[in-house]
Design an enzyme around this catalytic site. Structure first.
Site, PDB file in Angstrom:
ATOM      1  N   HIS A  52       0.863  -1.443   0.090  1.00 56.84           N
ATOM      2  CA  HIS A  52       0.097  -0.149  -0.082  1.00 56.84           C
ATOM      3  C   HIS A  52       0.813   1.430  -0.012  1.00 56.84           C
ATOM      4  O   HIS A  52       0.266   2.292  -0.240  1.00 56.84           O
ATOM      5  CB  HIS A  52      -1.085  -0.105   1.124  1.00 56.84           C
ATOM      6  CG  HIS A  52      -2.052  -1.151   1.178  1.00 56.84           C
ATOM      7  ND1 HIS A  52      -2.960  -1.244   0.164  1.00 56.84           N
ATOM      8  CD2 HIS A  52      -2.263  -2.136   2.032  1.00 56.84           C
ATOM      9  CE1 HIS A  52      -3.564  -2.230   0.273  1.00 56.84           C
ATOM     10  NE2 HIS A  52      -3.222  -2.810   1.395  1.00 56.84           N
ATOM     11  N   ARG A  77       7.309  -5.413   3.261  1.00 58.90           N
ATOM     12  CA  ARG A  77       6.094  -6.183   3.043  1.00 58.90           C
ATOM     13  C   ARG A  77       5.938  -5.860   1.514  1.00 58.90           C
ATOM     14  O   ARG A  77       5.759  -4.876   0.904  1.00 58.90           O
ATOM     15  CB  ARG A  77       4.892  -5.596   3.433  1.00 58.90           C
ATOM     16  CG  ARG A  77       3.406  -6.168   3.129  1.00 58.90           C
ATOM     17  CD  ARG A  77       2.236  -5.692   3.882  1.00 58.90           C
ATOM     18  NE  ARG A  77       1.855  -4.468   3.830  1.00 58.90           N
ATOM     19  CZ  ARG A  77       0.644  -3.991   4.295  1.00 58.90           C
ATOM     20  NH1 ARG A  77      -0.309  -4.739   4.960  1.00 58.90           N
ATOM     21  NH2 ARG A  77       0.308  -2.579   3.646  1.00 58.90           N
ATOM     22  N   GLU A 156      -4.637 -12.279   7.784  1.00 60.50           N
ATOM     23  CA  GLU A 156      -5.703 -10.925   7.682  1.00 60.50           C
ATOM     24  C   GLU A 156      -6.881 -11.402   7.186  1.00 60.50           C
ATOM     25  O   GLU A 156      -7.585 -10.530   6.723  1.00 60.50           O
ATOM     26  CB  GLU A 156      -4.915  -9.933   6.912  1.00 60.50           C
ATOM     27  CG  GLU A 156      -4.429 -10.139   5.586  1.00 60.50           C
ATOM     28  CD  GLU A 156      -3.747  -9.124   5.115  1.00 60.50           C
ATOM     29  OE1 GLU A 156      -3.550  -7.999   5.515  1.00 60.50           O
ATOM     30  OE2 GLU A 156      -2.703  -9.487   4.125  1.00 60.50           O
ATOM     31  N   ASP A 182      -7.348  -5.267   8.178  1.00 59.05           N
ATOM     32  CA  ASP A 182      -8.094  -6.014   6.973  1.00 59.05           C
ATOM     33  C   ASP A 182      -8.767  -7.378   7.864  1.00 59.05           C
ATOM     34  O   ASP A 182      -9.771  -7.815   7.425  1.00 59.05           O
ATOM     35  CB  ASP A 182      -6.878  -6.660   6.245  1.00 59.05           C
ATOM     36  CG  ASP A 182      -6.788  -5.885   5.089  1.00 59.05           C
ATOM     37  OD1 ASP A 182      -7.689  -5.148   4.506  1.00 59.05           O
ATOM     38  OD2 ASP A 182      -5.514  -5.453   4.798  1.00 59.05           O
TER      39      ASP A 182
END
Length: 261
Positions: A52, A77, A156, A182
């Site tokens: 993200h 990530r 998640e 999430d």
């Protein structure tokens, strides 16, 4: 800091000490931002967000040396299902890969395949930046990398939570990482964003217990300083604190409050 392997091996070494580690979470793809946060003594590591946040492989490669210069490890990530990115960021010198939306043992095994050298996986050879940062020769890096290049599968979704024991049982998976936001969306069927709610807290307790039973590590994203403090007190191995944008806003607000009274 690890005696062998420098900052590249430091995360695994620190985790073996059993003290919760706190990482800054960076989405702004400017190496100087991560470097400034790495200079803060309270941060044990820096996590770069390719899912993200704005980081791509090139930005990761530019950032890792600045963090390593402070003697600290970098995590990354990667994007969803971008397992082909895993070996490249490990080659760049990151100490751990966090892979989002790993919902089954089969997906966890695929992650391990890209993250570990044989016999645990099929990671191909080419870690030139990591070698330079680690100070290890090629033979030593090859023999030791599977131990200090960590793989954390994100839990998640409801599917991942149901399969957490199977995910943790995969050889080559070093632990799990919880995304509370999430997870709150998934567990509520899309009805709520409530990362600090009781349902998510119960899920975190369950996941932590399963990780402990498997003898593996567990990390968590903390959306606020108060929640981060709770996560540290709860004994999570790794607590990723907020994001660099949120930290910037908090610092600006504190400074403005001081100036304006």
């Amino acid at each position: 800091m690890a005696e062998r392997g420098g900052a590249v091996a430091a995360l695994a070494a620190r985790m073996r000490e059993g003290t919760p580690l706190v990482s800054a979470w960076c989405g702004i793809p400017e190496p100087a931002v991560a470097g400034l946060l790495a200079a803060e003594p309270g941060f044990d590591a820096i996590t770069l967000d390719m899912q993200h946040g704005g980081f791509d492989e090139a930005a990761v490669a530019r950032t890792v040396p600045l963090v390593a210069a402070r003697g600290k490890p970098t995590l990354a990530r990667v994007p969803v299902a971008a397992f082909n990115t895993v070996s490249r960021v490990l080659d760049a010198g990151v100490s751990a890969v966090i892979a989002p939306m790993v919902n089954s043992a089969e997906e966890a095994a695929m992650l391990a395949t890209f993250a570990k050298y044989p016999p645990l996986g099929a990671r191909s050879w080419g870690p030139l930046p990591a070698l330079a940062l680690s100070g290890l020769g090629g033979d030593h890096y090859l023999k030791e990398a599977n131990g200090f290049c960590l793989t954390l599968a994100m839990v998640e979704t409801r599917e991942a939570l149901d399969a957490v024991d199977a995910i943790l049982a995969v050889e080559g998976i070093d632990g799990i990482f919880i995304g509370p936001s999430d997870l709150s969306i998934a567990l509520s069927g899309g009805a709520a964003l409530d990362p600090g709610g009781s349902v998510v807290r119960a899920a975190l307790d369950h996941a932590k217990a399963r990780a402990r039973a498997a003898g593996k590590r567990i990390g968590v994203y903390a959306h606020s300083p108060a929640r981060g403090r709770e996560n540290v007190q709860e004994g999570f191995d790794l607590v990723a604190l907020m994001g660099d944008g949120a930290l910037l806003r908090l610092g600006a607000q504190a400074a403005l409050n001081e100036v304006r009274g």
